[in-house]
Design a protein around this motif. Structure first.
Motif, short mmCIF file in Angstrom:
data_model
loop_
_atom_site.label_atom_id
_atom_site.label_comp_id
_atom_site.label_asym_id
_atom_site.label_seq_id
_atom_site.Cartn_x
_atom_site.Cartn_y
_atom_site.Cartn_z
N ASN A 1 -2.86 -1.67 3.17
CA ASN A 1 -2.90 -0.37 2.52
C ASN A 1 -2.09 0.60 3.37
O ASN A 1 -2.42 0.82 4.54
CB ASN A 1 -4.35 0.10 2.40
CG ASN A 1 -4.47 1.45 1.72
OD1 ASN A 1 -3.49 2.14 1.48
ND2 ASN A 1 -5.71 1.83 1.42
N SER B 1 -1.98 3.66 3.77
CA SER B 1 -2.73 4.74 4.43
C SER B 1 -3.41 4.26 5.71
O SER B 1 -3.86 5.06 6.51
CB SER B 1 -3.75 5.35 3.49
OG SER B 1 -4.75 4.41 3.17
N ASP B 2 -3.48 2.93 5.90
CA ASP B 2 -4.09 2.36 7.10
C ASP B 2 -3.05 1.97 8.15
O ASP B 2 -3.40 1.40 9.19
CB ASP B 2 -4.94 1.13 6.74
CG ASP B 2 -6.15 1.49 5.90
OD1 ASP B 2 -6.64 2.64 6.01
OD2 ASP B 2 -6.61 0.64 5.11
N ASP B 3 -1.76 2.24 7.87
CA ASP B 3 -0.72 1.93 8.85
C ASP B 3 -1.04 2.63 10.16
O ASP B 3 -1.57 3.74 10.18
CB ASP B 3 0.66 2.40 8.37
CG ASP B 3 1.22 1.56 7.24
OD1 ASP B 3 0.64 0.50 6.92
OD2 ASP B 3 2.24 1.98 6.66
#
Length: 195
Positions: free
Chosen positions: A76, A78-80
């Motif tokens: 995802n 946004s979880d980078d």
């Protein structure tokens, strides 16, 4: 007073982290930042704590600035996980800036930051890093969190006219010791170039 010679772009690039300095799976690199942007206007309370959160904002224009962006991709986006490194080199000694940060820290336990009309409060704590000279390593987090869990880390290290700034989230480095080891690696690369 001795003359301070800023690093060249080639020297600053050589002093920057390599992807191989990070655990397996990271990508990214460095590039000159020819027009460093300050970003949106921000106010701090106490006002003197601006130097703790944003020391390059009022520090003048660097002769050389290299910005490194390193990324560990997740399923995802946004979880980078992201690590930012800035090596800014000036024609003036940067040790006074690091000393200013260390001097105001006792008065900056909680900092209010207002950006675009929204105010947030963060705590700041200095992390001990054995053997680190002319630098500070800081942990920031939500001041309203009773557990005082970290949400980000920052390190500032001066070497002559050069200031190394590192930033990472606590989801990237899950312990203080892990960020301290990372900062030590970055400082060693800088020291190999500037001595």
């Amino acid at each position: 007073m001795p003359t301070v010679v800023p690093l060249t772009v080639a020297q600053a690039t050589k002093a920057a982290l390599l992807v191989s300095d990070l655990p397996k799976g990271w990508e990214g690199g460095v590039a000159p930042d020819r027009t460093p942007t300050i970003g949106l206007p921000v106010t701090y309370d106490p006002a003197e704590c601006r130097v703790v959160r944003d020391p390059l904002r009022d520090g003048g224009t660097p002769a050389t600035i290299i910005r490194g962006q390193y990324l560990l991709r997740a399923d995802n986006p946004s979880d980078d996980k992201v690590v930012t490194e800035v090596i800014a080199s000036f024609p003036a000694d940067q040790l006074p800036l690091v000393r200013d940060i260390a001097e105001v820290l006792p008065r900056c336990g909680v900092i209010a930051r207002t950006l675009e009309g929204l105010t947030s409060k963060t705590f700041v704590r200095q992390l001990p890093v054995p053997g680190l000279r002319d630098g500070v390593v800081l942990r920031f987090g939500d001041a309203d969190d009773p557990t005082l869990k970290s949400d980000s880390y920052t390190a500032f290290v001066a070497r002559g006219g050069t200031l190394l700034a590192l930033r990472a989230g606590s989801d990237t480095f899950t312990t203080d010791a892990a960020f301290a080891r990372f900062a030590t690696t970055a400082v060693a690369r800088l020291d190999a170039v500037v001595g």
